[in-house]
Write a protein that holds these residues in place. Structure first.
Motif, PDB file in Angstrom:
ATOM      1  N   LEU A 157      -9.179  -2.409  -5.892  1.00 63.34           N
ATOM      2  CA  LEU A 157      -8.593  -0.816  -6.058  1.00 63.34           C
ATOM      3  C   LEU A 157      -7.327  -0.689  -5.973  1.00 63.34           C
ATOM      4  CD1 LEU A 157      -9.554   1.940  -7.337  1.00 63.34           C
ATOM      5  CD2 LEU A 157      -9.760   2.689  -5.031  1.00 63.34           C
ATOM      6  N   LEU A 158      -6.734  -1.003  -4.875  1.00 66.76           N
ATOM      7  CA  LEU A 158      -5.362  -1.103  -4.709  1.00 66.76           C
ATOM      8  C   LEU A 158      -4.705  -1.800  -5.580  1.00 66.76           C
ATOM      9  CD1 LEU A 158      -2.710  -0.543  -2.595  1.00 66.76           C
ATOM     10  CD2 LEU A 158      -3.510  -2.551  -1.594  1.00 66.76           C
ATOM     11  N   SER A 159      -5.117  -3.203  -5.975  1.00 64.84           N
ATOM     12  CA  SER A 159      -4.306  -3.833  -7.054  1.00 64.84           C
ATOM     13  C   SER A 159      -4.382  -3.340  -8.490  1.00 64.84           C
ATOM     14  CB  SER A 159      -4.977  -5.372  -7.002  1.00 64.84           C
ATOM     15  OG  SER A 159      -4.456  -6.085  -7.896  1.00 64.84           O
ATOM     16  N   SER A 160      -5.432  -2.601  -8.916  1.00 63.65           N
ATOM     17  CA  SER A 160      -5.620  -1.983  -9.766  1.00 63.65           C
ATOM     18  C   SER A 160      -4.640  -0.823  -9.945  1.00 63.65           C
ATOM     19  CB  SER A 160      -7.073  -1.542 -10.133  1.00 63.65           C
ATOM     20  OG  SER A 160      -7.223  -0.713 -11.260  1.00 63.65           O
ATOM     21  N   LEU A 161      -4.351  -0.129  -8.950  1.00 60.04           N
ATOM     22  CA  LEU A 161      -3.433   1.146  -9.090  1.00 60.04           C
ATOM     23  C   LEU A 161      -2.268   0.513  -9.080  1.00 60.04           C
ATOM     24  CD1 LEU A 161      -5.114   3.107  -6.317  1.00 60.04           C
ATOM     25  CD2 LEU A 161      -4.700   3.944  -8.564  1.00 60.04           C
ATOM     26  N   GLY A 162      -1.765  -0.568  -8.210  1.00 58.25           N
ATOM     27  CA  GLY A 162      -0.484  -1.033  -8.211  1.00 58.25           C
ATOM     28  C   GLY A 162      -0.072  -1.452  -9.814  1.00 58.25           C
ATOM     29  N   ASP A 163      -1.102  -2.255 -10.329  1.00 55.50           N
ATOM     30  CA  ASP A 163      -0.698  -2.652 -11.754  1.00 55.50           C
ATOM     31  C   ASP A 163      -0.471  -1.366 -12.633  1.00 55.50           C
ATOM     32  OD1 ASP A 163      -1.052  -4.844 -13.777  1.00 55.50           O
ATOM     33  OD2 ASP A 163      -2.607  -3.616 -14.752  1.00 55.50           O
ATOM     34  N   LYS A 164      -1.340  -0.332 -12.700  1.00 54.84           N
ATOM     35  CA  LYS A 164      -1.153   0.866 -13.335  1.00 54.84           C
ATOM     36  C   LYS A 164       0.298   1.475 -13.149  1.00 54.84           C
ATOM     37  CE  LYS A 164      -3.501   2.764 -15.645  1.00 54.84           C
ATOM     38  NZ  LYS A 164      -3.583   3.024 -17.139  1.00 54.84           N
ATOM     39  N   LEU A 165       0.585   1.437 -11.897  1.00 53.70           N
ATOM     40  CA  LEU A 165       2.089   2.161 -11.504  1.00 53.70           C
ATOM     41  C   LEU A 165       3.175   1.173 -11.568  1.00 53.70           C
ATOM     42  CD1 LEU A 165       0.498   3.995  -8.456  1.00 53.70           C
ATOM     43  CD2 LEU A 165       1.020   5.004 -10.737  1.00 53.70           C
ATOM     44  N   GLY A 166       3.068  -0.019 -12.059  1.00 53.00           N
ATOM     45  CA  GLY A 166       3.969  -1.139 -12.158  1.00 53.00           C
ATOM     46  C   GLY A 166       4.389  -1.614 -10.912  1.00 53.00           C
ATOM     47  N   ILE A 167       3.807  -1.563  -9.972  1.00 51.78           N
ATOM     48  CA  ILE A 167       4.381  -2.231  -8.824  1.00 51.78           C
ATOM     49  C   ILE A 167       3.655  -3.525  -8.687  1.00 51.78           C
ATOM     50  CG2 ILE A 167       4.067  -1.678  -6.255  1.00 51.78           C
ATOM     51  CD1 ILE A 167       3.562   1.235  -6.616  1.00 51.78           C
ATOM     52  N   ASN A 168       4.691  -4.435  -8.181  1.00 48.05           N
ATOM     53  CA  ASN A 168       4.322  -5.781  -7.810  1.00 48.05           C
ATOM     54  C   ASN A 168       3.515  -6.140  -6.456  1.00 48.05           C
ATOM     55  OD1 ASN A 168       4.316  -8.475  -8.113  1.00 48.05           O
ATOM     56  ND2 ASN A 168       6.264  -8.864  -7.095  1.00 48.05           N
TER      57      ASN A 168
ATOM     58  N   LEU B 137      -9.630   0.882 -11.715  1.00 48.69           N
ATOM     59  CA  LEU B 137      -9.575   1.996 -12.798  1.00 48.69           C
ATOM     60  C   LEU B 137     -10.374   2.296 -13.859  1.00 48.69           C
ATOM     61  CD1 LEU B 137      -5.706   2.662 -12.442  1.00 48.69           C
ATOM     62  CD2 LEU B 137      -7.626   3.818 -11.085  1.00 48.69           C
ATOM     63  N   ALA B 138     -10.443   0.768 -14.305  1.00 47.63           N
ATOM     64  CA  ALA B 138     -11.365   0.664 -15.661  1.00 47.63           C
ATOM     65  C   ALA B 138     -12.805   0.851 -15.263  1.00 47.63           C
ATOM     66  CB  ALA B 138     -11.383  -0.630 -16.233  1.00 47.63           C
ATOM     67  N   SER B 139     -13.357   0.429 -14.276  1.00 49.03           N
ATOM     68  CA  SER B 139     -14.760   0.596 -13.761  1.00 49.03           C
ATOM     69  C   SER B 139     -15.040   2.124 -13.501  1.00 49.03           C
ATOM     70  CB  SER B 139     -15.141  -0.391 -12.490  1.00 49.03           C
ATOM     71  OG  SER B 139     -14.445  -0.033 -11.487  1.00 49.03           O
TER      72      SER B 139
ATOM     73  N   LYS C  77       0.934  -1.153  -0.079  1.00 46.32           N
ATOM     74  CA  LYS C  77       0.165   0.124   0.019  1.00 46.32           C
ATOM     75  C   LYS C  77       0.786   1.167  -0.024  1.00 46.32           C
ATOM     76  CE  LYS C  77      -0.942   2.130   3.517  1.00 46.32           C
ATOM     77  NZ  LYS C  77      -1.203   2.364   5.343  1.00 46.32           N
ATOM     78  N   MET C  78       1.856   1.204   0.883  1.00 49.03           N
ATOM     79  CA  MET C  78       2.902   2.578   1.051  1.00 49.03           C
ATOM     80  C   MET C  78       3.528   2.694  -0.410  1.00 49.03           C
ATOM     81  SD  MET C  78       3.996   2.658   4.915  1.00 49.03           S
ATOM     82  CE  MET C  78       4.612   1.137   5.083  1.00 49.03           C
ATOM     83  N   ALA C  79       3.840   1.683  -1.071  1.00 47.38           N
ATOM     84  CA  ALA C  79       4.709   1.877  -2.290  1.00 47.38           C
ATOM     85  C   ALA C  79       3.605   2.484  -3.423  1.00 47.38           C
ATOM     86  CB  ALA C  79       5.142   0.321  -2.824  1.00 47.38           C
ATOM     87  N   VAL C  80       2.259   2.061  -3.249  1.00 47.29           N
ATOM     88  CA  VAL C  80       1.667   2.670  -4.271  1.00 47.29           C
ATOM     89  C   VAL C  80       1.266   3.997  -4.003  1.00 47.29           C
ATOM     90  CG1 VAL C  80      -1.032   2.710  -4.976  1.00 47.29           C
ATOM     91  CG2 VAL C  80       0.302   0.345  -4.873  1.00 47.29           C
ATOM     92  N   LEU C  81       1.101   4.386  -2.621  1.00 48.84           N
ATOM     93  CA  LEU C  81       0.999   5.924  -2.210  1.00 48.84           C
ATOM     94  C   LEU C  81       2.141   6.715  -2.428  1.00 48.84           C
ATOM     95  CD1 LEU C  81      -0.470   5.220   1.481  1.00 48.84           C
ATOM     96  CD2 LEU C  81      -1.568   6.461  -0.362  1.00 48.84           C
ATOM     97  N   SER C  82       3.389   6.157  -2.533  1.00 47.48           N
ATOM     98  CA  SER C  82       4.611   6.942  -2.924  1.00 47.48           C
ATOM     99  C   SER C  82       4.761   7.063  -4.321  1.00 47.48           C
ATOM    100  CB  SER C  82       5.565   5.962  -2.393  1.00 47.48           C
ATOM    101  OG  SER C  82       5.932   6.036  -0.993  1.00 47.48           O
TER     102      SER C  82
ATOM    103  N   GLU D  96       1.064  -9.912  -1.917  1.00 51.72           N
ATOM    104  CA  GLU D  96       0.147 -10.100  -0.711  1.00 51.72           C
ATOM    105  C   GLU D  96      -1.201  -9.639  -1.135  1.00 51.72           C
ATOM    106  OE1 GLU D  96      -0.220 -11.532   3.052  1.00 51.72           O
ATOM    107  OE2 GLU D  96       1.644 -11.561   1.587  1.00 51.72           O
ATOM    108  N   CYS D  97      -1.393  -8.435  -1.691  1.00 54.16           N
ATOM    109  CA  CYS D  97      -2.705  -8.051  -2.047  1.00 54.16           C
ATOM    110  C   CYS D  97      -3.314  -9.010  -3.129  1.00 54.16           C
ATOM    111  CB  CYS D  97      -2.450  -6.610  -2.553  1.00 54.16           C
ATOM    112  SG  CYS D  97      -4.063  -5.950  -3.310  1.00 54.16           S
ATOM    113  N   ASN D  98      -2.916  -9.513  -4.060  1.00 51.85           N
ATOM    114  CA  ASN D  98      -3.451 -10.359  -5.088  1.00 51.85           C
ATOM    115  C   ASN D  98      -3.750 -11.423  -4.377  1.00 51.85           C
ATOM    116  OD1 ASN D  98      -3.645  -8.654  -7.188  1.00 51.85           O
ATOM    117  ND2 ASN D  98      -1.504  -8.836  -7.666  1.00 51.85           N
ATOM    118  N   ARG D  99      -2.986 -12.086  -3.578  1.00 50.08           N
ATOM    119  CA  ARG D  99      -3.015 -13.449  -2.682  1.00 50.08           C
ATOM    120  C   ARG D  99      -4.357 -13.256  -1.928  1.00 50.08           C
ATOM    121  NH1 ARG D  99       1.218 -13.530  -0.087  1.00 50.08           N
ATOM    122  NH2 ARG D  99       2.455 -14.263  -1.939  1.00 50.08           N
ATOM    123  N   LEU D 100      -4.355 -12.232  -1.182  1.00 47.65           N
ATOM    124  CA  LEU D 100      -5.679 -12.077  -0.403  1.00 47.65           C
ATOM    125  C   LEU D 100      -6.928 -12.118  -0.954  1.00 47.65           C
ATOM    126  CD1 LEU D 100      -6.318 -11.795   2.531  1.00 47.65           C
ATOM    127  CD2 LEU D 100      -5.883  -9.389   2.549  1.00 47.65           C
ATOM    128  N   ILE D 101      -6.981 -11.315  -2.265  1.00 48.32           N
ATOM    129  CA  ILE D 101      -8.067 -11.257  -3.127  1.00 48.32           C
ATOM    130  C   ILE D 101      -8.488 -12.603  -3.683  1.00 48.32           C
ATOM    131  CG2 ILE D 101      -9.135 -10.467  -5.224  1.00 48.32           C
ATOM    132  CD1 ILE D 101      -6.856  -7.866  -4.825  1.00 48.32           C
TER     133      ILE D 101
END
Length: 409
Positions: free
Chosen positions: A353-364, A390-392, A290-295, A367-372
């Motif tokens: 939403l967090l996963s979608s943002l990470g995907d857009k920003l190129g962040i692995n 982001l698409a929706s 989450k913090m990587a995406v925020l940064s 943990e997020c995807n495993r939990l989903i």
């Protein structure tokens, strides 16, 4: 040159960033419409009425939840509250504070009547219903209103899409209180946050929006440096995106065990599941993603526990983990089933939403995807397909720079 879709064109905003009609009183009490007659909406309706505001309560669902509670409030023409914070404790114990009553100006299922003439509209519904509700009610919003979504998960974009005028939208990352409807017509307040950050959409209206929001509840009267930069920052600081999803996932075998061997007992998510090393290992990993995406979004990467400390305590010199541990002791039991909004809302609306943002920003985001995937597997649901992406939101084709501009302008 990229041209933003209609959803991001704000017509009629004055260059001096004042409201077009400037009708919201800058002093005194306001007219507030609370949308949602559940736990949070009921408590905030009581708190706003207790503070002297004129309060209307709108229920938008029918035969889903809290219908008996709503009908009791209609009959009583107001709401009863057991405010345990008045006694300086936050427990759901038999040692309750005195029950008190506040009349409400209107209790209705009519959105047009509830919204017309309101200064502030606060929306307390599950975020899964935002698109459908936006299509029903956004047409009634006017230029001189502040519309606050709690929580938001970037839902402002849906309401703006169906709105012909230019209200200020705001999103909260947490409710101002922790409350439960304990009987029809009565809500119990277990805890009140010391502070609550907001984000505004469009972000250019932040100063004006905060001038209004700070008059609602003490929790919104915060330093301008603590206001979130944009609605994505607010969404990712929603504590439920971490504590509800991981807490419920770790609690799942406890629920299964109690159901089979101790049907009269129920585990406590905060007390039991979030006392395990497994839960905190997962929290640390998800929090880092989450913090990587925020940064990458240009926002401050505040750790989960520090954000909790900011919300919950006046004294910020305390140890964040110790504060969280003390809250666990006073938390209510349950949830009683894995199939509840802690999973069915916070996984598709928050984690996806967090996963979608990470995907857009190129962040692995392992943990997020495993939990989903694990939560979806338990319930046999495809949360990626159901979830907020982001698409929706209509932002899927934007570049990173266009994405940031769309929420920061």
């Amino acid at each position: 040159m990229f041209i933003f879709p209609r959803a991001y064109i704000f017509k009629g905003l004055k260059q001096d960033n004042t409201l077009n009609n400037n009708k919201i009183p800058r002093e005194g009490k306001m007219k507030i419409t609370i949308i949602g007659a559940g736990n949070a909406g009921s408590a905030c309706a009581f708190m706003a009425a207790e503070a002297g505001h004129k309060v209307r309560l709108l229920k938008t669902s029918n035969r889903i939840t809290h219908d008996d509670h709503f009908e009791a409030m209609v009959k009583n023409k107001g709401i009863y509250c057991i405010d345990n914070t008045k006694n300086g404790h936050f427990t759901d114990s038999a040692d309750d504070a005195e029950k008190t009553f506040q009349p409400l100006e209107m209790i209705t299922r009519d959105p047009e009547a509830a919204i017309e003439g309101a200064d502030v509209i606060m929306i307390f519904i599950q975020t899964t219903y935002h698109p459908a509700l936006a299509e029903r009610i956004a047409k009634y919003f006017t230029d001189d209103q502040l519309v606050i979504l709690v929580p938001g998960y970037a839902g402002s974009i849906f309401y703006n899409k169906f709105c012909d005028n230019n209200p200020i939208f705001a999103e909260g990352e947490s409710t101002p209180n922790d409350a439960r409807v304990v009987e029809p017509g009565t809500v119990k307040v277990l805890f009140k946050n010391a502070r609550n950050s907001l984000a505004f959409f469009p972000a250019s209206k932040t100063a004006e929006g905060m001038a209004i929001a700070s008059r609602l509840f003490p929790a919104y009267d915060i330093a301008k440096t603590k206001v979130r930069k944009n609605i994505f920052e607010s969404a990712l600081h929603n504590p439920n995106i971490i504590v509800h999803t991981i807490g419920q996932y770790v609690m799942y075998p406890m629920l299964e065990y109690c159901a089979k061997h101790h049907p009269d007992e129920v585990p406590y998510m905060y007390r039991d599941a979030l006392s395990t090393d497994m839960a905190w290992l997962m929290i640390d990993k998800l929090d880092a993603e989450k913090m990587a995406v925020l940064s990458a979004l240009g926002c401050e990467p505040i750790p989960y526990l520090e954000a909790c400390l900011f919300r919950n305590e006046e004294d910020l010199n305390q140890d964040p983990r110790e504060v969280f541990e003390s809250y666990k002791i006073s938390s209510p039991p349950g949830p009683y089933s894995f199939d509840n909004r802690y999973i069915t809302e916070d996984v598709p609306m928050g984690l996806v939403l967090l996963s979608s943002l990470g995907d857009k920003l190129g962040i692995n985001m392992p943990e997020c995807n495993r939990l989903i995937e694990m939560c979806g597997g338990i319930l046999s649901r495809d949360f990626y397909k159901e979830g907020r992406t982001l698409a929706s939101l209509g932002l899927g084709d934007l570049t990173r720079e266009e994405l940031l501009h769309s929420v920061n302008m």
